[in-house]
Design an enzyme around this catalytic site. Structure first.
Site, mmCIF file in Angstrom:
data_model
loop_
_atom_site.group_PDB
_atom_site.id
_atom_site.type_symbol
_atom_site.label_atom_id
_atom_site.label_comp_id
_atom_site.label_asym_id
_atom_site.label_seq_id
_atom_site.Cartn_x
_atom_site.Cartn_y
_atom_site.Cartn_z
ATOM 1 N N LYS A 22 -28.813 59.910 -71.470
ATOM 2 C CA LYS A 22 -28.029 60.103 -72.842
ATOM 3 C C LYS A 22 -27.623 58.841 -73.533
ATOM 4 C CE LYS A 22 -23.834 61.768 -74.866
ATOM 5 N NZ LYS A 22 -22.680 61.015 -74.509
ATOM 6 N N ARG A 97 -20.278 60.438 -81.923
ATOM 7 C CA ARG A 97 -19.970 59.278 -81.494
ATOM 8 C C ARG A 97 -21.140 58.231 -81.536
ATOM 9 N NH1 ARG A 97 -15.720 55.674 -80.501
ATOM 10 N NH2 ARG A 97 -16.317 53.875 -79.256
ATOM 11 N N ASP A 121 -15.875 62.363 -77.903
ATOM 12 C CA ASP A 121 -15.022 62.905 -76.737
ATOM 13 C C ASP A 121 -13.648 62.863 -77.165
ATOM 14 O OD1 ASP A 121 -16.764 64.181 -75.058
ATOM 15 O OD2 ASP A 121 -17.127 62.018 -74.187
#
Length: 436
Positions: A22, A97, A121
């Protein structure tokens, strides 16, 4: 909002293949902005954060072709730079993000960027100072809009310079590298992050015509070039997913093979699990985790309890401390988990305590886990995923628990794990996705 219903107690057995990384995918996809030519990237994971970034690139004018599973071509030859200051763009950046990684390539190629304070997050303070200080060292100027969380950055004539980063930030290092490759002169970055993700980004940029040396060290030298061209790149397996699968196999496995993990790029991850007593066999580029009916946490040489703490690469990634903590709940022995980098990442342990785990949360950064040695099983429960890594840790706990658990807010898990319930169900898990 969707939830997982997990029927605990089913053993996992068989073979699983990790998705593409990722964090690497987010970086190399943004690197495609640095050229008007085709950049083809393979092994891109089909996960929420990556898919949202691709949508964002499309909206600023990047042409995206889906060649096949995980295989995309990006062409940034006609970008709508005016869209960058729109309310719609700012709103979408604020929920992603990875959008922060667009600043470096936009600044490097076009001399300007507009970016919102990124989302992601809820794990504590994640400042952007390292990014901006690096850009300032290259000659860029930035200002924060008074009426919203938007940063406007200008830097038409970036010039290379020496810089000592205030922290070895992975995204900060990536952003400064992407801004510097087209700057005039030589840039030296000391205290650079050197994770495999950064190494892969540098290899891609060099394939595109950049001149980066010192790759895999914390001292990078970048000689600016006038133009970059197209290239083809393959994303590494996701080492965080590999570590998550090791944790699952340790807790509820009946013999699990993790295929094509790129062992050379896992660093200290396998050793961290071995410190909890987990047996891991390396078979070529695969890992085999046999059934672990009993595992004993190591002590230090002087007899003190084992401490697992995060650190910049090649230290232990903070993204796996949540998984290691859950695995420690069934070890024989006591372990101190020290999360140094984020102050809110351990708050999910109250849910594990409700499930019967023996954990003392000392402060926002430290938790002492007293292992059950398999003598007491965790109890099923209802919980909510606060972030990607805590979410997967709670899923592992639910797989090992007695009874049926429910995890809400699984969009957080989907941000980092591709089709996770279907892949685990093929190994013998019983996980159902439901709409709340």
């Amino acid at each position: 909002m969707e939830s997982f219903i997990i029927e605990g107690g089913h053993r996992l057995k068989g073979t699983i293949v990790p998705q593409g990384a990722k964090n690497e995918a987010l970086q190399v996809i943004c690197a495609s902005i640095l050229t008007s030519e085709k950049v083809r990237i393979k092994n891109i994971p089909n996960i929420l954060d990556v898919n949202n970034l691709i949508k964002l690139l499309k909206e600023i004018g990047v042409k995206v072709t889906h060649n096949g599973v995980g295989d995309y071509t990006f062409v940034a030859d006609e970008l709508n730079l005016g869209y960058l200051d729109s309310e719609e763009f700012v709103r979408k950046c604020a929920s992603l993000r990875g959008s922060v990684l667009m600043i470096g390539p936009l600044l490097g190629r076009f001399g300007m960027a507009t970016i919102a304070k990124p989302g992601g997050d809820k794990i504590g303070r994640r400042r952007l100072d390292t990014h901006f200080l690096g850009f300032q060292n290259l000659g860029a100027r930035f200002e924060k809009a008074a009426d919203r969380d938007v940063y406007r950055i200008q830097g038409k004539n970036l010039r290379g310079s020496y810089m000592l980063l205030d922290e070895a930030s992975v995204t900060g290092t990536a952003n400064v590298i992407m801004a510097a490759v087209l700057a005039e002169g030589t840039t030296t970055i000391y205290n650079a992050a050197c994770e495999p993700y950064i190494q892969q980004l540098c290899h891609l940029l060099n394939a595109m015509g950049a001149n980066i040396s010192g790759i895999a060290s914390n001292l990078l030298t970048i000689v600016g070039v006038s133009k970059l061209h197209g290239a083809t790149h393959t994303v590494l397996p996701d080492m965080i997913e590999v570590g998550s699968f090791i944790g699952m196999a340790a807790m509820v496995g009946d013999g699990v093979t993790i295929k094509n993990v790129s062992v050379a790029n896992l660093g200290i991850i396998p050793e961290a699990f071995r410190r909890l007593g987990i047996q891991i066999n390396v078979e070529g580029d695969d890992l085999f985790v046999p059934r672990q009916d009993h595992y004993v946490a190591n002590s230090f040489i002087d007899g003190t309890i084992m401490t697992l703490a995060d650190a910049p690469w090649p230290g232990l990634t903070p993204d796996l401390l949540s998984v290691l903590l859950v695995v420690a709940t069934q070890a024989c022995g006591t372990v101190l988990i020290h999360q140094k980098m984020f102050e809110s990442r351990l708050f999910f342990v109250d849910k594990l305590i409700d499930m019967g785990a023996q954990i003392i949360l000392c402060d926002p950064h430290r938790a002492v886990v007293v292992g059950h040695d398999r003598k007491i099983k965790l109890r099923a429960g209802r919980m909510t995923s606060p972030d990607i890594r805590a979410g997967i840790a709670l899923l592992i706990a639910a797989l090992s628990a007695e009874g049926t658990s429910r995890i809400a807010n699984i969009a957080q898990i989907d941000r980092g794990y591709e089709n996770i319930e279907a892949r685990l169900n093929l190994l013998g898990a019983k996980i159902t996705r439901v709409n709340d």
